[in-house]
Design a protein around this motif. Structure first.
Motif, PDB file in Angstrom:
ATOM      1  N   SER A 170       0.836  -1.194   0.000  1.00  0.00           N
ATOM      2  CA  SER A 170       0.000   0.000   0.000  1.00  0.00           C
ATOM      3  C   SER A 170       0.872   1.246   0.000  1.00  0.00           C
ATOM      4  O   SER A 170       2.070   1.193   0.254  1.00  0.00           O
ATOM      5  CB  SER A 170      -0.910  -0.010   1.239  1.00  0.00           C
ATOM      6  N   GLY A 171       0.258   2.385  -0.282  1.00  0.00           N
ATOM      7  CA  GLY A 171       0.994   3.629  -0.376  1.00  0.00           C
ATOM      8  C   GLY A 171       1.275   4.234   0.990  1.00  0.00           C
ATOM      9  O   GLY A 171       0.941   3.663   2.030  1.00  0.00           O
ATOM     10  N   PRO A 172       1.881   5.421   1.005  1.00  0.00           N
ATOM     11  CA  PRO A 172       2.223   6.090   2.260  1.00  0.00           C
ATOM     12  C   PRO A 172       0.978   6.378   3.100  1.00  0.00           C
ATOM     13  O   PRO A 172      -0.095   6.695   2.580  1.00  0.00           O
ATOM     14  CB  PRO A 172       2.882   7.394   1.801  1.00  0.00           C
ATOM     15  N   VAL A 173       1.143   6.268   4.420  1.00  0.00           N
ATOM     16  CA  VAL A 173       0.058   6.537   5.362  1.00  0.00           C
ATOM     17  C   VAL A 173       0.494   7.657   6.288  1.00  0.00           C
ATOM     18  O   VAL A 173       1.632   7.656   6.787  1.00  0.00           O
ATOM     19  CB  VAL A 173      -0.286   5.271   6.181  1.00  0.00           C
TER      20      VAL A 173
ATOM     21  N   PRO B 292       8.785  -0.348   5.092  1.00  0.00           N
ATOM     22  CA  PRO B 292       9.602  -0.443   6.307  1.00  0.00           C
ATOM     23  C   PRO B 292       9.961   0.908   6.927  1.00  0.00           C
ATOM     24  O   PRO B 292      10.590   0.951   7.977  1.00  0.00           O
ATOM     25  CB  PRO B 292      10.877  -1.136   5.805  1.00  0.00           C
ATOM     26  N   ILE B 293       9.572   2.012   6.282  1.00  0.00           N
ATOM     27  CA  ILE B 293       9.958   3.344   6.775  1.00  0.00           C
ATOM     28  C   ILE B 293       8.865   3.896   7.673  1.00  0.00           C
ATOM     29  O   ILE B 293       7.695   3.954   7.287  1.00  0.00           O
ATOM     30  CB  ILE B 293      10.218   4.315   5.608  1.00  0.00           C
ATOM     31  N   ASP B 294       9.255   4.291   8.878  1.00  0.00           N
ATOM     32  CA  ASP B 294       8.294   4.742   9.881  1.00  0.00           C
ATOM     33  C   ASP B 294       8.846   5.993  10.556  1.00  0.00           C
ATOM     34  O   ASP B 294       9.823   5.918  11.305  1.00  0.00           O
ATOM     35  CB  ASP B 294       8.080   3.622  10.898  1.00  0.00           C
TER      36      ASP B 294
ATOM     37  N   ALA C  48       6.287  10.906   0.138  1.00  0.00           N
ATOM     38  CA  ALA C  48       5.591  10.131  -0.884  1.00  0.00           C
ATOM     39  C   ALA C  48       6.535   9.618  -1.966  1.00  0.00           C
ATOM     40  O   ALA C  48       6.225   8.641  -2.661  1.00  0.00           O
ATOM     41  CB  ALA C  48       4.479  10.978  -1.511  1.00  0.00           C
ATOM     42  N   THR C  49       7.692  10.253  -2.118  1.00  0.00           N
ATOM     43  CA  THR C  49       8.629   9.864  -3.179  1.00  0.00           C
ATOM     44  C   THR C  49       9.779   8.988  -2.680  1.00  0.00           C
ATOM     45  O   THR C  49      10.542   8.451  -3.487  1.00  0.00           O
ATOM     46  CB  THR C  49       9.255  11.124  -3.816  1.00  0.00           C
TER      47      THR C  49
END
Length: 283
Positions: free
Chosen positions: A2-5, A20-22, A43-44
């Motif tokens: 899924s995309g960025p949240v 994996p990026i938080d 987003a990029t």
């Protein structure tokens, strides 16, 4: 995938997550503009990294094209040893990229981007940032106060049992440096240096057997640390401290705190109140 949240957290913080990026982000100033810029840049990020992932998982060599990838490469280059790859600086570099977008979008008095414990800072005037240092078991180990006058804009923590594989046995190594990317790779390498080569209590395995896509390939990573005596703990910490002091002398870091089994070593930390725990023998 899924995309960025994105979500707002208590304390006027922004949470961004993608794969994996938080990230947890704070800003003092025009918070709405800063958070909008953070969301747009975030987003990029993952697509930008995936494009050059194969190159970034190899020891330092060919120059990557993306801005984050180049930041990773630049941070790792002074440490090139045929083993370390730009991935050692990925978390800090991502934090820097998102923070840079925020600062470019609007004047901010203070801001931070925390990528799983690797933190990029923006401080101006009389602003400060207080870092709480904790052991892997969440034991409170003290505080480090960073002011705008200090040459510290990056913090990173690494160690055995953390998010990444380690060649060493440190419970945790926290590093302060001029940038988050520099702190990130330094924490990894100092954590690797806290070690007891050949010790019978330490079990290792090829990295790819533990994590098939690891950039460490067949290098032996620590998978278990058994009982260590006081002399063992002191020797391992001293090995890591020697590396930290060498990095500080070369201007690559500003300070570090190293932790292993209740033992602590520190060097060059501003405004420090770090608990100097006793060396303990753990069965």
């Amino acid at each position: 995938m899924s995309g960025p949240v994105a979500a707002l957290l208590s304390g006027n913080r922004l949470h961004l997550q993608h794969g994996p990026i938080d990230l947890v982000i704070g800003a003092d100033g025009d918070r709405d503009a800063a958070f909008a810029a953070a969301r747009a840049r975030f987003a990029t990020v993952l697509d930008e990294l995936v494009t050059e992932l194969a190159l970034l998982r190899r020891p330092v060599g060919a120059v990557p094209q993306g801005a984050i990838a180049r930041c990773m490469q630049d941070a790792v280059a002074p440490h090139a040893d045929g083993i370390v790859t730009p991935m050692a600086a990925v978390a800090g570099s991502v934090a820097e990229a998102v923070l840079a977008a925020m600062v470019a979008a609007t004047p901010l008095r203070r801001a931070y981007v925390n990528n799983g414990g690797d933190i990029a800072l923006h401080l101006t005037g009389d602003e400060t940032f207080r870092l709480a240092v904790a052991a892997p078991d969440s034991t409170d180990l003290g505080r480090v106060d960073i002011s705008a006058r200090d040459r510290v804009r990056g913090i990173a923590t690494s160690g055995q049992g953390g998010r990444s594989l380690s060649l060493g046995i440190a419970d945790a190594v926290t590093v302060l440096a001029a940038t988050a990317a520099q702190a990130d790779v330094a924490a990894t390498l100092i954590g690797n240096a806290v070690d007891l080569p050949g010790h019978a209590a330490i079990r290792r395995a090829p990295a790819r057997e533990v994590q098939p896509d690891s950039d460490l390939c067949d290098h032996p990573v620590v998978v278990r640390v058994g009982p260590l005596g006081c002399a063992d703990i002191e020797a391992a910490l001293d090995r890591g401290l020697a590396m930290a002091q060498n990095m500080a002398a070369r201007g690559l870091i500003q300070g570090a705190a190293l932790f292993l089994r209740g033992g602590v070593r520190t060097t060059g930390l501003p405004g420090t109140d770090i608990s100097q725990g006793k060396i303990l023998t753990h069965a």
